[in-house]
Scaffold this motif. Structure first.
Motif, PDB file in Angstrom:
ATOM      1  N   THR A  36      -8.200   7.240   7.923  1.00  0.00           N
ATOM      2  CA  THR A  36      -8.347   6.147   6.973  1.00  0.00           C
ATOM      3  C   THR A  36      -9.363   5.178   7.534  1.00  0.00           C
ATOM      4  N   LYS A  37     -10.389   4.899   6.769  1.00  0.00           N
ATOM      5  CA  LYS A  37     -11.423   3.968   7.205  1.00  0.00           C
ATOM      6  C   LYS A  37     -11.098   2.585   6.660  1.00  0.00           C
ATOM      7  N   VAL A  38     -11.183   1.586   7.527  1.00  0.00           N
ATOM      8  CA  VAL A  38     -10.951   0.200   7.127  1.00  0.00           C
ATOM      9  C   VAL A  38     -12.074  -0.663   7.684  1.00  0.00           C
ATOM     10  N   THR A  39     -12.285  -1.784   7.061  1.00  0.00           N
ATOM     11  CA  THR A  39     -13.234  -2.771   7.554  1.00  0.00           C
ATOM     12  C   THR A  39     -12.448  -4.026   7.874  1.00  0.00           C
TER      13      THR A  39
ATOM     14  N   ASP B 258       0.847  -1.183   0.000  1.00  0.00           N
ATOM     15  CA  ASP B 258       0.000   0.000   0.000  1.00  0.00           C
ATOM     16  C   ASP B 258       0.888   1.241   0.000  1.00  0.00           C
TER      17      ASP B 258
END
Length: 77
Positions: free
Chosen positions: A12-15, A3
Motif C-alpha cells: 500500500t502506497k501512502v504519502t 478505511d
C-alpha cells in the motif's frame, strides 16, 4: 468512516507530511539502523500499534534495560 481492511498480500502506497521533529527522528533512526525510510516507517507503525494495544487495555508499562544493567519503566497512559 474507517478505511477497509487492506489486502495484506499487496503493498500500500501512502504519502505523508512529516513535521520537523518526525523528520529528525526518521533521519536518526535510519542512521542508526541503515534501514530505508519505508522500512523505518513500517517498524515505527508496528511499535505504535503495540503501544495503542497496551493503552487501550487500561494502560501498562514497558521496562527498558540500560547497558549498565539498570532499568527504566515507561508508563503508558
Amino acid at each position: 468512516m474507517a478505511d477497509p481492511v487492506p489486502d495484506r498480500s499487496a503493498l500500500t502506497k501512502v504519502t505523508v507530511n512529516l513535521v520537523p521533529r518526525a523528520v529528525d527522528a526518521l533521519a536518526s533512526a535510519r542512521a542508526r539502523t541503515g534501514d530505508t525510510k519505508t522500512d523505518t516507517i513500517n517498524r515505527a507503525l508496528v511499535v505504535f500499534d503495540l503501544v495503542l494495544d497496551l493503552t487501550e487495555r487500561g494502560g501498562g508499562s514497558l521496562t527498558v534495560r540500560n547497558p549498565d544493567g539498570g532499568t527504566e519503566r515507561v508508563h503508558l497512559l
